[in-house]
Design a protein around this motif. Structure first.
Motif, PDB file in Angstrom:
ATOM      1  N   UNK A   6       0.777  -1.293  -0.028  1.00  0.00           N
ATOM      2  CA  UNK A   6      -0.074  -0.096   0.034  1.00  0.00           C
ATOM      3  C   UNK A   6       0.800   1.280  -0.170  1.00  0.00           C
ATOM      4  N   UNK A   7       2.027   1.086   0.415  1.00  0.00           N
ATOM      5  CA  UNK A   7       3.004   2.368   0.456  1.00  0.00           C
ATOM      6  C   UNK A   7       3.358   2.910  -0.801  1.00  0.00           C
ATOM      7  N   UNK A   8       3.176   2.098  -2.024  1.00  0.00           N
ATOM      8  CA  UNK A   8       3.502   2.358  -3.110  1.00  0.00           C
ATOM      9  C   UNK A   8       2.404   3.297  -3.763  1.00  0.00           C
ATOM     10  N   UNK A   9       1.356   3.145  -3.256  1.00  0.00           N
ATOM     11  CA  UNK A   9       0.109   4.147  -3.581  1.00  0.00           C
ATOM     12  C   UNK A   9       0.727   5.647  -3.724  1.00  0.00           C
ATOM     13  N   UNK A  10       1.674   5.964  -3.071  1.00  0.00           N
ATOM     14  CA  UNK A  10       2.348   7.282  -3.006  1.00  0.00           C
ATOM     15  C   UNK A  10       3.268   7.543  -4.004  1.00  0.00           C
ATOM     16  N   UNK A  11       3.716   6.357  -5.025  1.00  0.00           N
ATOM     17  CA  UNK A  11       4.505   6.270  -5.893  1.00  0.00           C
ATOM     18  C   UNK A  11       4.427   7.543  -6.997  1.00  0.00           C
ATOM     19  N   UNK A  12       5.372   8.228  -7.307  1.00  0.00           N
ATOM     20  CA  UNK A  12       5.203   9.331  -8.489  1.00  0.00           C
ATOM     21  C   UNK A  12       4.272   8.736  -9.740  1.00  0.00           C
ATOM     22  N   UNK A  13       4.461   7.559 -10.055  1.00  0.00           N
ATOM     23  CA  UNK A  13       3.705   7.050 -11.249  1.00  0.00           C
ATOM     24  C   UNK A  13       1.980   6.899 -10.923  1.00  0.00           C
ATOM     25  N   UNK A  14       1.701   6.560  -9.766  1.00  0.00           N
ATOM     26  CA  UNK A  14       0.287   6.312  -9.214  1.00  0.00           C
ATOM     27  C   UNK A  14      -0.206   7.986  -8.989  1.00  0.00           C
ATOM     28  N   UNK A  15       0.555   8.853  -8.527  1.00  0.00           N
ATOM     29  CA  UNK A  15       0.118  10.098  -8.308  1.00  0.00           C
ATOM     30  C   UNK A  15       0.210  10.754  -9.527  1.00  0.00           C
ATOM     31  N   UNK A  16       0.896  10.705 -10.528  1.00  0.00           N
ATOM     32  CA  UNK A  16       0.712  11.375 -11.726  1.00  0.00           C
ATOM     33  C   UNK A  16      -0.328  10.874 -12.557  1.00  0.00           C
ATOM     34  N   UNK A  17      -0.797   9.491 -12.366  1.00  0.00           N
ATOM     35  CA  UNK A  17      -1.906   8.718 -13.006  1.00  0.00           C
ATOM     36  C   UNK A  17      -3.178   9.556 -12.583  1.00  0.00           C
ATOM     37  N   UNK A  18      -3.352   9.654 -11.286  1.00  0.00           N
ATOM     38  CA  UNK A  18      -4.411  10.398 -10.568  1.00  0.00           C
ATOM     39  C   UNK A  18      -4.275  11.622 -11.453  1.00  0.00           C
ATOM     40  N   UNK A  19      -3.386  12.452 -11.451  1.00  0.00           N
ATOM     41  CA  UNK A  19      -3.588  13.772 -11.919  1.00  0.00           C
ATOM     42  C   UNK A  19      -3.848  13.678 -13.522  1.00  0.00           C
TER      43      UNK A  19
ATOM     44  N   UNK B 262       4.571   8.839 -18.753  1.00  0.00           N
ATOM     45  CA  UNK B 262       5.264   7.904 -19.260  1.00  0.00           C
ATOM     46  C   UNK B 262       6.730   8.266 -18.849  1.00  0.00           C
ATOM     47  N   UNK B 263       7.108   9.388 -18.913  1.00  0.00           N
ATOM     48  CA  UNK B 263       8.873   9.616 -18.448  1.00  0.00           C
ATOM     49  C   UNK B 263       8.880   9.283 -16.929  1.00  0.00           C
ATOM     50  N   UNK B 264       7.849   9.827 -16.079  1.00  0.00           N
ATOM     51  CA  UNK B 264       7.820   9.500 -14.704  1.00  0.00           C
ATOM     52  C   UNK B 264       8.003   7.912 -14.435  1.00  0.00           C
ATOM     53  N   UNK B 265       7.355   7.073 -15.087  1.00  0.00           N
ATOM     54  CA  UNK B 265       7.172   5.618 -14.712  1.00  0.00           C
ATOM     55  C   UNK B 265       8.571   5.115 -15.283  1.00  0.00           C
ATOM     56  N   UNK B 266       9.387   5.615 -16.095  1.00  0.00           N
ATOM     57  CA  UNK B 266      10.807   5.194 -16.325  1.00  0.00           C
ATOM     58  C   UNK B 266      11.850   5.831 -15.657  1.00  0.00           C
ATOM     59  N   UNK B 267      11.806   6.942 -14.785  1.00  0.00           N
ATOM     60  CA  UNK B 267      12.902   7.511 -14.375  1.00  0.00           C
ATOM     61  C   UNK B 267      12.613   7.851 -12.647  1.00  0.00           C
ATOM     62  N   UNK B 268      11.357   7.875 -12.326  1.00  0.00           N
ATOM     63  CA  UNK B 268      11.149   8.188 -10.921  1.00  0.00           C
ATOM     64  C   UNK B 268      10.377   6.970 -10.044  1.00  0.00           C
ATOM     65  N   UNK B 269       9.430   6.282 -10.998  1.00  0.00           N
ATOM     66  CA  UNK B 269       8.660   5.124 -10.223  1.00  0.00           C
ATOM     67  C   UNK B 269       9.738   4.035  -9.731  1.00  0.00           C
ATOM     68  N   UNK B 270       9.192   3.406  -8.472  1.00  0.00           N
ATOM     69  CA  UNK B 270       9.842   2.500  -8.189  1.00  0.00           C
ATOM     70  C   UNK B 270       9.442   0.900  -8.666  1.00  0.00           C
ATOM     71  N   UNK B 271       8.287   0.911  -9.312  1.00  0.00           N
ATOM     72  CA  UNK B 271       7.845  -0.446  -9.757  1.00  0.00           C
ATOM     73  C   UNK B 271       7.044  -0.146 -11.070  1.00  0.00           C
ATOM     74  N   UNK B 272       7.585   0.761 -11.946  1.00  0.00           N
ATOM     75  CA  UNK B 272       7.216   0.877 -13.262  1.00  0.00           C
ATOM     76  C   UNK B 272       8.394   1.173 -14.280  1.00  0.00           C
ATOM     77  N   UNK B 273       9.309   0.838 -13.738  1.00  0.00           N
ATOM     78  CA  UNK B 273      10.725   0.946 -14.434  1.00  0.00           C
ATOM     79  C   UNK B 273      10.835   0.078 -15.783  1.00  0.00           C
ATOM     80  N   UNK B 274      10.580   0.340 -16.825  1.00  0.00           N
ATOM     81  CA  UNK B 274      10.510  -0.801 -18.137  1.00  0.00           C
ATOM     82  C   UNK B 274      11.684  -0.411 -19.088  1.00  0.00           C
ATOM     83  N   UNK B 275      12.278   0.719 -19.156  1.00  0.00           N
ATOM     84  CA  UNK B 275      13.174   0.950 -20.283  1.00  0.00           C
ATOM     85  C   UNK B 275      14.534   1.322 -19.905  1.00  0.00           C
ATOM     86  N   UNK B 276      15.436   1.289 -20.909  1.00  0.00           N
ATOM     87  CA  UNK B 276      16.841   1.673 -20.738  1.00  0.00           C
ATOM     88  C   UNK B 276      17.439   1.077 -19.292  1.00  0.00           C
ATOM     89  N   UNK B 277      17.270  -0.176 -19.076  1.00  0.00           N
ATOM     90  CA  UNK B 277      17.558  -0.711 -17.932  1.00  0.00           C
ATOM     91  C   UNK B 277      18.535  -1.621 -18.113  1.00  0.00           C
TER      92      UNK B 277
END
Length: 274
Positions: A209-222, A259-274
């Motif tokens: 549940x702590x991942x609900x404050x992940x930048x990816x989740x918050x930006x999706x809400x935005x 999309x950018x946030x999910x790759x560089x700031x998120x703790x569980x949506x990092x999909x690219x350039x890894x």
């Protein structure tokens, strides 16, 4: 074989867009027919490639950025072919598929073996598949809507300046563009809401549940809030079409940021350039 098929998709896709561009620059019915035929062939190759990959992975192929981007590109081709058949929007098909081929090119820089899942997560694959698929479908709908808004602003500007051209004659009316853009937002917004809801259920099931404050989740809400604001302005306040088109483009900027946030700031949506 898959490598050769992927290369063939890129080359045929590019050739299709060249024919579309030729028709866009100077109306040529044969060029448009060749472009549409090649685009349909690209769709067939993409579908076969996707089927082969699913068979190899033995699971729904949306668990890596490679698969997600490929699915997104497949959706773009699918939607553009339908629009071309139903509404005859050749200009829209051209500009939407520029993004499509760019996405496929971007896939060269992804690691097709990287999964965004945390190793300790153990949930049903079906839940993840639906979550990711709905999100990708919403992004595809928002993309088409944004391109339509760009077309609206261009056509509106040219008409105000009274600059008539052959290109303007090929564009749909302002009213048709505006309504089509609205429909795609109306489709994309519920998809994204459902996707985020499933994602939150996913976090609850896994005890993260702590991942609900992940930048990816918050930006999706935005993103959802921005598109709901756009719909409110359209339905309740009856804002002018040009204003709505600008807001729609601004809303898509939040989608790109997501999309950018999910790759560089998120703790569980990092999909690219890894």
């Amino acid at each position: 074989m898959k490598s050769w098929m992927y290369d063939a998709i890129i080359y045929i896709y590019a050739l299709s867009l060249l024919f579309y561009f030729s028709d866009f620059a100077e109306p040529n019915r044969r060029a448009k027919q060749f472009g549409t035929g090649l685009l349909a062939f690209v769709w067939v190759l993409q579908t076969l490639f996707f089927i082969f990959r699913v068979e190899d992975l033995r699971q729904p192929a949306v668990f890596s950025m490679f698969d997600s981007l490929f699915f997104f590109a497949w959706l773009i081709v699918t939607v553009s072919l339908v629009l071309n058949i139903v509404f005859r929007m050749d200009v829209l098909v051209f500009f939407v598929n520029i993004v499509g081929i760019a996405v496929l090119a971007l896939n060269f820089f992804t690691d097709e073996n990287v999964s965004p899942l945390l190793e300790q997560w153990h949930i049903e694959d079906e839940l993840l598949f639906i979550h990711v698929s709905l999100a990708i479908c919403s992004y595809a709908a928002f993309l088409v809507s944004a391109v339509l808004s760009g077309m609206y602003l261009f056509l509106n500007h040219m008409l105000k300046k009274k600059r008539w051209s052959q290109t303007l004659k090929r564009l749909p009316s302002l009213d048709k563009i505006d309504k089509s853009s609205y429909v795609f937002v109306l489709v994309g917004t519920p998809f994204l809401i459902l996707s985020l809801t499933l994602g939150l259920v996913w976090l609850h099931i896994t005890g993260h549940l702590q991942l609900m404050l992940d930048p990816k989740v918050l930006n999706s809400l935005l993103v959802i809030a921005v598109y709901l604001f756009y719909l409110t302005q359209r339905l309740s306040f009856k804002k002018p079409g040009a204003t709505l088109a600008l807001w729609n483009l601004a809303a898509f900027a939040f989608v790109f940021a997501n999309f950018v946030i999910s790759n560089f700031l998120s703790r569980f949506h990092q999909w690219i350039w890894m």
